[in-house]
Enzyme design. Sequence first.
Site, mmCIF file in Angstrom:
data_model
loop_
_atom_site.group_PDB
_atom_site.id
_atom_site.type_symbol
_atom_site.label_atom_id
_atom_site.label_comp_id
_atom_site.label_asym_id
_atom_site.label_seq_id
_atom_site.Cartn_x
_atom_site.Cartn_y
_atom_site.Cartn_z
ATOM 1 N N LYS A 80 3.947 4.845 -0.629
ATOM 2 C CA LYS A 80 2.527 4.596 -0.388
ATOM 3 C C LYS A 80 1.740 4.703 -1.694
ATOM 4 C CE LYS A 80 -1.251 6.430 2.515
ATOM 5 N NZ LYS A 80 -1.571 7.469 3.527
ATOM 6 N N SER A 156 -3.818 5.523 7.251
ATOM 7 C CA SER A 156 -3.940 4.873 5.963
ATOM 8 C C SER A 156 -2.608 4.405 5.375
ATOM 9 C CB SER A 156 -4.612 5.822 4.965
ATOM 10 O OG SER A 156 -3.826 6.996 4.759
ATOM 11 N N SER A 180 -2.585 9.232 9.574
ATOM 12 C CA SER A 180 -2.272 8.138 8.662
ATOM 13 C C SER A 180 -0.812 7.727 8.648
ATOM 14 C CB SER A 180 -2.714 8.500 7.243
ATOM 15 O OG SER A 180 -4.114 8.537 7.156
#
Length: 484
Positions: A80, A156, A180
Site C-alpha cells: 500500500k 483506504s 481500511s
Amino acid sequence: MPEVPFASAAGLAEEIRIDERSPVTVVDAYLDRIAERNDVTNAYVTVIEEEARERAREIEAAIDRGEDPGPLAGVPIALKDLFGFKAGVPATMGSAAVGEFVPDESAVVTERLERAGAIVLGTTNAPEFGHKLVTENPLHGRTGTPFDPERTSGGSSGGSAAAVADGLAAFAQGSDTGGSIRVPAANCGIYGIKPSFGRVPNALRPDAFGMATPFSSSGPLARTVEDAAVALDVLSGPHPSDPYSLPAPTTDYRAATDRATDGLSVAYSPDLGLFDVADRVREELDDAVDDLAGVVGQIEHADPSYEGTLSELRYAFTQQTTVLFAALVDGLEADGRIGEDDREQLMPSTATLVSIGEDSDALGYKQAERPRTAFYDAVESIFAEHDLLVSATTAVPPFEHGRDGPSEIDGESVANPVVDWCLTWPFNLTGHPVASIPAGFVDGLPVGLQIVGRRHSEETVLAASAALERVRPWQDAYPPGEES
C-alpha cells in the site's frame, strides 16, 4: 496447476520451493497481467518491473543452490502506498503535498515480507494519508472494484484489494485505522484481516505512539484465508521500534486454518444494534450465517450491550481520527516531507480533518475515551459468553465513484454518509482482531461478513473464516477478465 494470477500464494510458494514453477515466469505472468489490466481498476500507482524480475532471478538461483528462500518463496505481492515503504520506491501517500518522497529504508512489514521470499511488484493506490473509506486522490485518481470499475473499491487499502481481486498480486499489504482493510476486502470480494493492535509492528517515526488512537494495524488482503494466515505468520512478532508491539504469537496461524470449529459459540449481530443495514445485504449475511451455523457449535442473535448512541460513538472516533491526521501532517512537516507552502495542495476533506484536529483540546480528546470504553465493555460482554461476534462489514454494496458514502439506505437518510455505512471503525476503537470474509452478492456486487474475535485471538478468527470458506467458497466468483 491453477493459472498463475489466480493461484493461491501458499500454493505458489510451495511449487516454487520444490522447483515445479519458476519464480521468474510467475513474476512475468503477474507483470503481463498488470500491463493488461491495471488501467481497468487503477490499482497500482508504481510498478517496479525490473527490480521484481531481478529479485525473481535471485530466488531462482538460491533454489538451484539448494537454499530455502522462505515461506513466501517467489510470491509476487503489492504494498500500500502509505506506510508500506520500500527503500528506493516513491511513497506518495496519495498526496500531492508530499510529492516524490523516496524512502531510504523499508518499513518493518516490507522487510519481513521480503525476508520471507516475497517479491514486491509495486505500490497500490490509497486516498490521501488513508483518510477515508473510498480510494481516490488528485495525484493518482480513483480505484474501482473489479466487479464494476465505475464503483469504489473501498478505502483506504482500495488499491491493494483491487490488485488482489483482479489477479494483479498474489496478496497485498494493507493498513486499517477505521476499516481500511475490511471495507476494500468486502467491496472487492476478497479476505482481509485487521489483527489485534500491536500484532504487526508499525515502527513509525517521528511519533512511535501515534497509532494507538484509534488503534491502527497493518495486515494482509488475500484471495484465500490460508494465504492471509501465511502472511500474518510472517508479519507478526515484536519489534524494538514499536512500543506497542506484542510478543511473538504462540500459534501457527496457517495451522489454525485447519483447526476444528464445531465447539465455537458465535453471536450474530448484523447491525451491531447501531447501524442501518440494507435489507438485501442483510439477506446475504443471513445466508452466510446459515452456512456458518453448520461448522460451529452454536449461533445466537445477540447485540453488544452498548447503551450509547451511534452519534456518541462516532464522536469518539472523529475526535481521535482528526487529531491523528493533524498530528500526521505536523509530523510530515517536521520531517520536511511537506513544505511550508504545500498545505494548500491537501485535499479539502483532508484539510478539514486536520483543521478540526488542530482545534481540539486535550480534555475533549480524553472525554471521547468514555463512549469508546462503553463500547469496548459492550463487546467484551459478548465475549463473556461467545467466542466470536459476526456482523455486516458494510451496510451497502459498492457504490458509484464521486461519493464518500450513501446519503440514504433503503429510503432512510444517513446521518453521516462518510462513516455510517461501515460497521468497521468501532473495532478500531477496541483493538479486537477482526476480518472481512466474502458473504455473497447483491446485483453482482460483493458484500462482506465481519468476524470479530477476542483480543489476541487471531487464530479463532482464522479458523472460523477457513471453515466458512470451505462450505461457502468464492474462488470461482471473480469477475470477467481473469482469463485475459
